[in-house]
Enzyme design. Structure first.
Site, mmCIF file in Angstrom:
data_model
loop_
_atom_site.group_PDB
_atom_site.id
_atom_site.type_symbol
_atom_site.label_atom_id
_atom_site.label_comp_id
_atom_site.label_asym_id
_atom_site.label_seq_id
_atom_site.Cartn_x
_atom_site.Cartn_y
_atom_site.Cartn_z
ATOM 1 N N CYS A 99 0.847 -1.206 0.000
ATOM 2 C CA CYS A 99 0.000 0.000 0.000
ATOM 3 C C CYS A 99 0.882 1.257 0.000
ATOM 4 O O CYS A 99 2.095 1.172 -0.087
ATOM 5 C CB CYS A 99 -0.904 0.031 1.226
ATOM 6 S SG CYS A 99 -1.665 -1.555 1.633
HETATM 7 N N1 GLN Z 1 -0.846 -6.875 3.845
HETATM 8 C C1 GLN Z 1 -1.692 -5.720 3.956
HETATM 9 C C2 GLN Z 1 -3.037 -5.898 3.300
HETATM 10 O O1 GLN Z 1 -3.327 -6.897 2.737
HETATM 11 C C3 GLN Z 1 -1.030 -4.500 3.389
HETATM 12 C C4 GLN Z 1 -0.814 -4.661 1.943
HETATM 13 C C5 GLN Z 1 0.030 -3.622 1.350
HETATM 14 O O2 GLN Z 1 0.872 -2.991 1.980
HETATM 15 N N2 GLN Z 1 -0.169 -3.527 0.092
HETATM 16 O O3 GLN Z 1 -3.817 -4.990 3.355
#
Ligand code: GLN
Length: 241
Positions: A2
């Site tokens: 994210c």
């Molecule tokens: N693992 C977390 C989620 O699934 C964060 C994912 C991310 O950083 N893209 O939301």
């Protein structure tokens, strides 16, 4: 992976941080520039902020009110948020757009920021939930919420130690954290990007710069960042190599 953003400074609108910049979180939701894992961030978004009005409340014992708005839909299409965000003003903001890790739930409660009392917290990355010895109930079953619950349980003053411990237990983990309590921002770099911008009216921490201003500085990997007032301290996290 994210993308997240934090603000500490003079009151500014949420829109000016998240929606208006040429490469801000709204644009990062479909065209991030530095994202190494995942192409777009379409699985939700969240904004948490400390209500500027709350700081002027007559009750002196009360801190600023924490407000949160989260969604499981793409930020780029949210016309209601775009309409209201210019009117939301705060000295301290944590915002995120989400690219869900495979197998994780897509629901508003899985979008950062997570909350515990007066703290808001976002996680960019991935972690094996099996290594997290958390005893409290998380907001969602998503790995980031379980990690947030562990960090809240250990206390934010121990953020660096907690990240080193989790990173040691799961060498494949990526553990970029961003947290705020209205008067401080805390962040870690562990496997992904983070940049800082010192502005005349405050400090921005962001997974990637929201514009091409020359004052953006990249934070090295495996560091702890603390912003308090206009002071920014950046210290190495000691851990396994
Ligand atoms: N693992 C977390 C989620 O699934 C964060 C994912 C991310 O950083 N893209 O939301």
């Amino acid at each position: 992976m994210c993308r997240h953003l934090g603000w500490l400074g003079e009151p500014v609108s949420v829109a000016s941080l998240v929606l208006d910049p040429p490469c801000g979180l709204r644009v990062q939701s479909y065209a991030p520039r530095r994202q190494k894992h995942g192409l777009i961030n379409a699985d939700g978004w969240g904004v948490g902020f400390f209500d500027a009005g709350g700081q002027e409340r007559s009750d002196p014992g009360m801190g600023p009110e924490v407000r949160r708005w989260r969604s499981a839909s793409p930020l780029w299409g949210d016309v209601s948020f775009a309409s209201v965000a210019p009117a939301l003003r705060s000295r301290c903001v944590v915002a995120a757009v989400r690219s869900a890790t495979a197998g994780m739930p897509i629901e508003a409660s899985a979008s950062a920021p997570f909350r515990d009392g007066g703290w808001l917290l976002s996680h960019n990355g991935i972690v094996d939930r099996g290594v997290l010895p958390v005893s409290r109930v998380a907001e969602s079953t998503v790995d980031s919420a379980v990690l947030a619950a562990l960090i809240f349980e250990r206390g934010l003053e121990n953020l660096g130690d907690t990240i080193v411990e989790v990173g040691t237990a799961d060498p494949g983990a990526r553990l970029n954290i961003l947290a705020a309590n209205g008067s401080r921002l805390l962040a870690t770099t562990w496997g992904d990007t983070l940049s800082v911008l010192r502005r005349a009216d405050g400090v921005v921490l962001a997974s990637e710069p929201y514009d091409d201003h020359p004052d953006w500085q990249d934070i090295p990997d495996r560091h702890l960042v603390e912003v308090s007032g206009d002071e920014v301290s950046i210290t190495p996290l000691k851990g396994p190599s």
